[in-house]
Design a protein around this motif. Structure first.
Motif, PDB file in Angstrom:
ATOM      1  N   SER A   1       0.864  -1.188   0.000  1.00  0.00           N
ATOM      2  CA  SER A   1       0.000   0.000   0.000  1.00  0.00           C
ATOM      3  C   SER A   1       0.894   1.229   0.000  1.00  0.00           C
TER       4      SER A   1
ATOM      5  N   LEU B   1      -3.913   8.672   4.373  1.00  0.00           N
ATOM      6  CA  LEU B   1      -4.420   7.520   3.634  1.00  0.00           C
ATOM      7  C   LEU B   1      -4.096   6.222   4.368  1.00  0.00           C
TER       8      LEU B   1
ATOM      9  N   GLU C   1      -6.529   5.938   7.379  1.00  0.00           N
ATOM     10  CA  GLU C   1      -7.975   5.831   7.165  1.00  0.00           C
ATOM     11  C   GLU C   1      -8.385   4.524   6.508  1.00  0.00           C
ATOM     12  N   TRP C   2      -7.465   3.885   5.755  1.00  0.00           N
ATOM     13  CA  TRP C   2      -7.837   2.648   5.077  1.00  0.00           C
ATOM     14  C   TRP C   2      -7.673   1.467   6.014  1.00  0.00           C
TER      15      TRP C   2
ATOM     16  N   GLU D   1     -10.428  -6.569  -2.855  1.00  0.00           N
ATOM     17  CA  GLU D   1     -10.122  -5.564  -1.839  1.00  0.00           C
ATOM     18  C   GLU D   1      -9.031  -4.608  -2.324  1.00  0.00           C
TER      19      GLU D   1
ATOM     20  N   ARG E   1     -10.584  -2.217  -4.720  1.00  0.00           N
ATOM     21  CA  ARG E   1     -11.362  -1.196  -4.005  1.00  0.00           C
ATOM     22  C   ARG E   1     -10.433  -0.130  -3.425  1.00  0.00           C
ATOM     23  N   TYR E   2      -9.294  -0.557  -2.934  1.00  0.00           N
ATOM     24  CA  TYR E   2      -8.312   0.375  -2.377  1.00  0.00           C
ATOM     25  C   TYR E   2      -7.838   1.364  -3.445  1.00  0.00           C
TER      26      TYR E   2
ATOM     27  N   GLU F   1      -9.316   2.151  -6.241  1.00  0.00           N
ATOM     28  CA  GLU F   1     -10.440   3.012  -6.625  1.00  0.00           C
ATOM     29  C   GLU F   1     -10.645   4.114  -5.585  1.00  0.00           C
ATOM     30  N   HIS F   2     -10.459   3.754  -4.322  1.00  0.00           N
ATOM     31  CA  HIS F   2     -10.561   4.755  -3.252  1.00  0.00           C
ATOM     32  C   HIS F   2      -9.487   5.827  -3.415  1.00  0.00           C
ATOM     33  N   VAL F   3      -8.264   5.398  -3.719  1.00  0.00           N
ATOM     34  CA  VAL F   3      -7.169   6.357  -3.918  1.00  0.00           C
ATOM     35  C   VAL F   3      -7.486   7.295  -5.080  1.00  0.00           C
TER      36      VAL F   3
ATOM     37  N   ASP G   1     -10.362   8.183  -6.219  1.00  0.00           N
ATOM     38  CA  ASP G   1     -11.432   9.110  -5.855  1.00  0.00           C
ATOM     39  C   ASP G   1     -10.958  10.129  -4.807  1.00  0.00           C
ATOM     40  N   ARG G   2     -10.204   9.661  -3.841  1.00  0.00           N
ATOM     41  CA  ARG G   2      -9.771  10.535  -2.750  1.00  0.00           C
ATOM     42  C   ARG G   2      -8.914  11.690  -3.256  1.00  0.00           C
TER      43      ARG G   2
END
Length: 548
Positions: free
Chosen positions: A78, A85, A88-89, A100, A103-104, A106-108, A110-111
């Motif tokens: 990661s 980051l 929070e993850w 998973e 998703r991580y 994709e979160h990055v 978007d964030r």
């Protein structure tokens, strides 16, 4: 569709005025491409990322096969560039699964609002340096073109799948899949006779999962692999909280290890330990699971006798796990461990005790053809409903050579690398100005913890570009002398290890006709970082920086 982020008309005006569309184009939107975009944007540069998939993720967008997960611990697989980051993850397992990890990422995306500068379904086919204009001109599969001062290849080390080239595949009437390009929809193996070709990492992860569902699974093995129990499971909440409280210290310690990983390397060589001490060390690492078995002896990858001690231990574990002695012998490798990628598994060897699983050794009788109803090997036909090709990748060089890359004098990268890859630090290539490769050939890359290694490369490239712009000399090119020195060092270090002894994808042995050469740098991450930092301290030694 690929257009400049400020609008196509604006892009055309800049180009007609003699300026490229973007400061930088990045190819790939996996771990490397996403962070490269973020880092360059914070410098105020205009950036466009070109991604062949319809979403972010890179390797984790394409590799959706059953059981797919990272073989490093999630907590270090990661990013560390943002402590917010990291905090929070919340990872749920020791070795995160493909969904998973996706998703991580994709979160990055978007964030940090990265998607607005990414063009999806944009497969780069050509990248040519325009000497007169001092920029790269990039073409995608749909014919779109754009230009940039810098071109950064974040194409990954394992993204060019090794396509099946078996006679008769077009006649097969069942379904077939490649683990590296798995469908996005669910695949069912219920009530099917399934054949899987290969016993590398993706096969070792998927075989237990497929075997639990299929009526019968036949595994076609050319070479057995060493695999260590993953010991995967849910992360304990209290232990994870304590770890996150000291994340920075764990990261700093990891940077001192050869692989850039958080697990400890035994400082003692095998001959500095008694037989009982060696046994305790091996047993402890086996029970702990994971890639820490790499660090069982300090000389594991340079001393054949030390390696033999470790491989004898692993073969004893296989014999204890597999009930049939003949089958256990077929599943036991006899090459050195580690010079071919070590795999991690969950119940891999136990799967071969199942009555619905058959192992077919094809080392002396290669697959002759794919038939209408299955495949033929050793003069026998195996009737199959589905075939899974777990035959890996054209690693390291394949993603780059799959693009028609041409330098300032029109020379192609394919011709330059006809006898094997040549780079300076795995970051740059002589004859190809303003082109950078993230975790490129002859860098530590796949022999290290990949995400921290990616961050080191991205940081170095970003700083190099910032320096070039600040001093008014935006054109950067590795010199032939520097590249020659680096390659001589790379080859000298590799020759001191056991890596050249194995027929592995580390040396290109899995792709017919590919030059045999150790591709990743084997000198360890700390030594590599020290060399990269010395280049910067000496005024970007080995590079020429000139005006456009």
């Amino acid at each position: 569709m690929v257009t400049p982020s400020t609008g196509e008309s604006a892009g055309k005006r800049r180009l007609s005025a003699g300026r490229p569309d973007f400061d930088a184009v990045v190819v790939g939107a996996g771990f490397a491409g996403l962070y490269m975009l973020h880092r360059l944007r914070t410098m105020g540069l205009s950036v466009r990322v070109l991604e062949k998939g319809s979403g972010v993720g890179g390797t984790w967008y394409w590799n959706r096969y059953p059981g797919a997960r990272c073989d490093g611990d999630s907590v270090e697989y990661s990013y560390q560039f943002s402590d917010e980051l990291q905090q929070e993850w919340r990872w749920t397992e020791r070795n995160a699964s493909q969904p998973e990890i996706l998703r991580y990422l994709e979160h990055v995306a978007d964030r940090f609002d990265l998607r607005r500068d990414i063009s999806f379904e944009a497969t780069v086919t050509e990248a040519r340096f325009d000497e007169a204009a001092g920029c790269w001109r990039i073409t995608t599969g749909d014919g779109a073109q754009l230009s940039a001062t810098y071109c950064i290849m974040a194409t990954g080390c394992l993204s060019a799948v090794n396509r099946p080239a078996f006679d008769g595949l077009e006649r097969f009437q069942g379904e077939w899949y490649h683990t590296g390009a798995w469908p996005h929809e669910e695949v069912s193996f219920a009530d099917q006779h399934v054949g899987i070709i290969g016993t590398g990492s993706s096969a070792i992860q998927s075989i237990p999962v497929i075997a639990a569902e299929a009526r019968h699974l036949t595994v076609f093995q050319r070479q057995p692999n060493y695999t260590i129990p993953a010991r995967n499971g849910p992360l304990d909440e209290a232990e994870y909280a304590a770890f996150r409280a000291s994340y920075g210290e764990h990261r700093r310690r990891a940077k001192t290890t050869p692989t850039g990983s958080m697990w400890a390397v035994n400082p003692a060589t095998a001959d500095e330990m008694s037989p009982s001490e060696r046994r305790r060390e091996m047993e402890a690492r086996w029970q702990n699971g994971g890639l820490s078995f790499y660090g069982v002896f300090a000389d594991l990858l340079v001393n054949g006798e030390a390696n033999d001690i470790a491989t004898d231990f692993i073969r004893s574990k296989i014999r204890a796990e597999v009930h049939d002695p003949t089958l256990a012998a077929l599943l036991s490798p006899h090459s050195y461990m580690g010079c071919k990628r070590i795999c991690l598994d969950t119940d891999y060897y136990a799967t071969f005790n199942r009555p619905n699983v058959t192992l077919v050794d094809i080392s002396g009788a290669p697959i002759e053809e794919i038939t209408r109803t299955g495949l033929r090997t050793g003069g026998r036909e195996y009737v199959l409903d589905t075939i899974v090709f777990a035959i890996g990748f054209d690693a390291m060089t394949g993603p780059l050579l799959g693009i028609d890359i041409r330098g300032g004098d029109g020379r192609t990268l394919r011709s330059k690398w006809a006898e094997g890859p040549r780079t300076y630090l795995g970051l740059a290539i002589e004859g190809f100005p303003n082109l950078f490769t993230v975790t490129g050939p002859t860098s530590p890359s796949v022999l290290t913890s990949m995400v921290p290694t990616i961050e080191q490369h991205v940081g170095w490239i970003a700083d190099c570009i910032a320096n070039a712009r600040a001093c008014g000399r935006p054109r950067i090119e590795a010199t032939r002398e520097a590249e020659d020195r680096w390659m001589a060092h790379h080859e000298e270090v590799a020759a001191e290890t056991l890596f050249p002894s194995c027929n592995s994808w580390y040396v290109g042995a899995n792709v017919p006709g590919k030059p045999r050469t150790v591709t990743p740098y084997t000198g360890g991450m700390p030594a590599y970082v020290e060399k990269c930092e010395a280049v910067v301290a000496n005024g970007y030694e080995g590079f020429t920086l000139t005006t456009a």
